[in-house]
Design an enzyme around this catalytic site. Structure first.
Site, PDB file in Angstrom:
ATOM      1  CG  ASP A 138      -5.764  -5.585   2.454  1.00  0.00           C
ATOM      2  OD1 ASP A 138      -6.497  -6.550   2.744  1.00  0.00           O
ATOM      3  OD2 ASP A 138      -5.551  -5.224   1.288  1.00  0.00           O
ATOM      4  CB  SER A 141      -0.944  -0.031   1.209  1.00  0.00           C
ATOM      5  OG  SER A 141      -1.857   1.039   1.157  1.00  0.00           O
ATOM      6  CG  HIS A 164      -4.267  -0.842  -0.756  1.00  0.00           C
ATOM      7  ND1 HIS A 164      -3.873  -0.918   0.555  1.00  0.00           N
ATOM      8  CD2 HIS A 164      -4.893  -2.024  -1.019  1.00  0.00           C
ATOM      9  CE1 HIS A 164      -4.242  -2.084   1.067  1.00  0.00           C
ATOM     10  NE2 HIS A 164      -4.853  -2.771   0.125  1.00  0.00           N
TER      11      HIS A 164
END
Length: 199
Positions: free
Chosen positions: A139, A19, A46
């Site tokens: 995540d 991310s 992401h």
């Protein structure tokens, strides 16, 4: 954690989650895997869904591997990096067939590393390697458990050296990570695992 599955004789897929700070981290890992890397690489990074992404073009200039946004019903092939498109979950099924889904957000995210990792665990079992790199949030942590429970191998960037430690810290906190490594050592360990299993 123990598993009732026997270790695989070789690996068939590498799944990577990142991310915040991910482009730099992905460049460090993918850039040193080499053009002859013998398995497909599935990536959840992401991305802002409001903008067209150029991540595939950026990474393609920094690695010898082929890099592309994943397509629906495409078959994952060795030596190719498949990146989840913005606002789509990336899943993989039997035979390496990729699926893109617009289903609901997972922990406020789409794409979700957890969903990718869980699908990789289901499709590849002990033949999967999961890797969590820099990022905020958690995540990937549930997905790490899924890969480990099916006999796969899990690698995390060391939270102490990650640009953003949230995702690596959450992964390590599961107790399911096999290797906790500084960013610059990850690619060599992945190559070592894949090549050792193929000899």
């Amino acid at each position: 954690m123990t598993t009732d599955r026997c270790p695989a004789d070789h690996y068939e897929v590498l799944a990577v989650a990142s991310s915040a700070g991910g482009i730099k981290a992905l460049t460090a890992v993918l850039g040193t895997l080499g053009a002859d890397f013998p398995v497909p690489v599935l990536v959840v990074q992401h991305l802002d869904p409001r903008h067209r992404t150029v991540i595939a073009e950026v990474l393609a200039r920094r690695t010898e591997l082929r890099v592309k946004l994943a397509g629906a019903d495409e078959r994952a092939r060795p030596g190719t990096v498949y990146i989840a498109p913005p606002d789509r979950h990336l899943l993989v099924g039997p035979g390496g067939t990729l699926t893109l889904s617009g289903s609901e957000l997972v922990h406020f995210l789409r794409p979700s590393a957890d969903l990718l990792f869980e699908s990789v665990a289901g499709a590849y079992g002990a033949q999967a390697i999961g890797c969590v790199l820099t990022g905020t949030g958690s995540d990937g942590a549930m997905g790490v458990d899924a890969i480990k429970s099916r006999g796969g191998t899990v690698i995390s960037e060391d939270p102490r050296t990650a640009e953003f430690k949230g995702m690596p810290e959450a992964a390590v906190g599961t107790g399911s990570v096999d290797f906790v490594l500084p960013l610059e050592e990850i690619a060599a360990v992945i190559r070592g695992l894949v090549e050792t299993k193929r000899q």
